[in-house]
Design a protein around this motif. Sequence first.
Motif, PDB file in Angstrom:
ATOM      1  N   GLY A  28       0.874  -1.290  -0.027  1.00 15.91           N
ATOM      2  CA  GLY A  28       0.279  -0.196   0.019  1.00 15.91           C
ATOM      3  C   GLY A  28       0.681   1.055  -0.300  1.00 15.91           C
ATOM      4  N   LEU A  29       0.345   2.444   0.254  1.00 14.17           N
ATOM      5  CA  LEU A  29       0.986   3.579   0.457  1.00 14.17           C
ATOM      6  C   LEU A  29       1.251   3.831   1.568  1.00 14.17           C
ATOM      7  N   PRO A  30       2.304   4.828   1.523  1.00 14.05           N
ATOM      8  CA  PRO A  30       3.092   5.100   3.230  1.00 14.05           C
ATOM      9  C   PRO A  30       2.040   5.682   3.315  1.00 14.05           C
ATOM     10  N   GLY A  31       1.469   5.207   5.104  1.00 13.02           N
ATOM     11  CA  GLY A  31       0.545   5.765   6.006  1.00 13.02           C
ATOM     12  C   GLY A  31      -1.077   5.498   5.598  1.00 13.02           C
ATOM     13  N   PRO A  54       1.659   8.523  -5.878  1.00 10.93           N
ATOM     14  CA  PRO A  54       1.380   8.696  -4.374  1.00 10.93           C
ATOM     15  C   PRO A  54       2.739   8.297  -3.217  1.00 10.93           C
ATOM     16  N   GLY A  55       2.747   7.368  -3.590  1.00  7.80           N
ATOM     17  CA  GLY A  55       4.287   6.696  -3.127  1.00  7.80           C
ATOM     18  C   GLY A  55       5.119   7.422  -2.819  1.00  7.80           C
ATOM     19  N   LEU A  56       6.067   7.860  -3.735  1.00  7.45           N
ATOM     20  CA  LEU A  56       6.390   8.889  -4.283  1.00  7.45           C
ATOM     21  C   LEU A  56       6.202  10.506  -3.658  1.00  7.45           C
ATOM     22  N   ASN A  57       5.315  10.991  -3.837  1.00  4.84           N
ATOM     23  CA  ASN A  57       4.855  12.067  -3.524  1.00  4.84           C
ATOM     24  C   ASN A  57       4.544  12.200  -2.304  1.00  4.84           C
ATOM     25  N   ASP A  58       3.791  11.066  -1.270  1.00  8.05           N
ATOM     26  CA  ASP A  58       3.553  11.106   0.289  1.00  8.05           C
ATOM     27  C   ASP A  58       5.507  11.129   0.836  1.00  8.05           C
ATOM     28  N   ALA A  59       6.037  10.117   0.523  1.00  9.58           N
ATOM     29  CA  ALA A  59       6.962   9.813   1.197  1.00  9.58           C
ATOM     30  C   ALA A  59       8.271  11.289   1.217  1.00  9.58           C
ATOM     31  N   LEU A  60       7.898  11.625  -0.387  1.00  6.34           N
ATOM     32  CA  LEU A  60       8.553  12.897  -0.641  1.00  6.34           C
ATOM     33  C   LEU A  60       8.529  14.616  -0.077  1.00  6.34           C
ATOM     34  N   PHE A  61       7.136  14.595  -0.032  1.00  6.95           N
ATOM     35  CA  PHE A  61       6.488  16.228   0.221  1.00  6.95           C
ATOM     36  C   PHE A  61       5.091  15.580   1.759  1.00  6.95           C
ATOM     37  N   LEU A  62       4.824  15.298   1.695  1.00  9.70           N
ATOM     38  CA  LEU A  62       4.406  14.872   2.746  1.00  9.70           C
ATOM     39  C   LEU A  62       4.866  14.501   4.218  1.00  9.70           C
ATOM     40  N   GLN A  63       5.841  12.942   4.224  1.00 13.03           N
ATOM     41  CA  GLN A  63       6.720  13.113   5.290  1.00 13.03           C
ATOM     42  C   GLN A  63       7.760  13.567   4.883  1.00 13.03           C
TER      43      GLN A  63
END
Length: 93
Positions: A28-31, A54-63
């Motif tokens: 799944g996706l991070p978080g 979304p996986g890359l986006n979440d990890a880079l820009f949200l986390q």
Amino acid sequence: MGKGDTAAFRRLNAQLMQDERDLLSRAGLPGRPWYRHQIYAPGMDTGYATQRLPGLNDALFLQNDPATAKAYEARLYSSLRAATRTLAPGSDG
């Protein structure tokens, strides 16, 4: 594929379904592991608006987590290779 060629249509349909499965991540996706598609998913802060990669986006820009981004980059690469093999000419899915 000729007109009325149902066997060819079924093969193509099976390949397209497998191609979509190839783009899923078991983790799944991070978080939010319930979202598994690596190309698009609802964004964390966009409501139901589509977020790409979304996986890359979440990890880079949200986390702000480069290590997680690297892991999702590898998963995405693997999935894209599998999807490419699935749709390659002569492939049976």
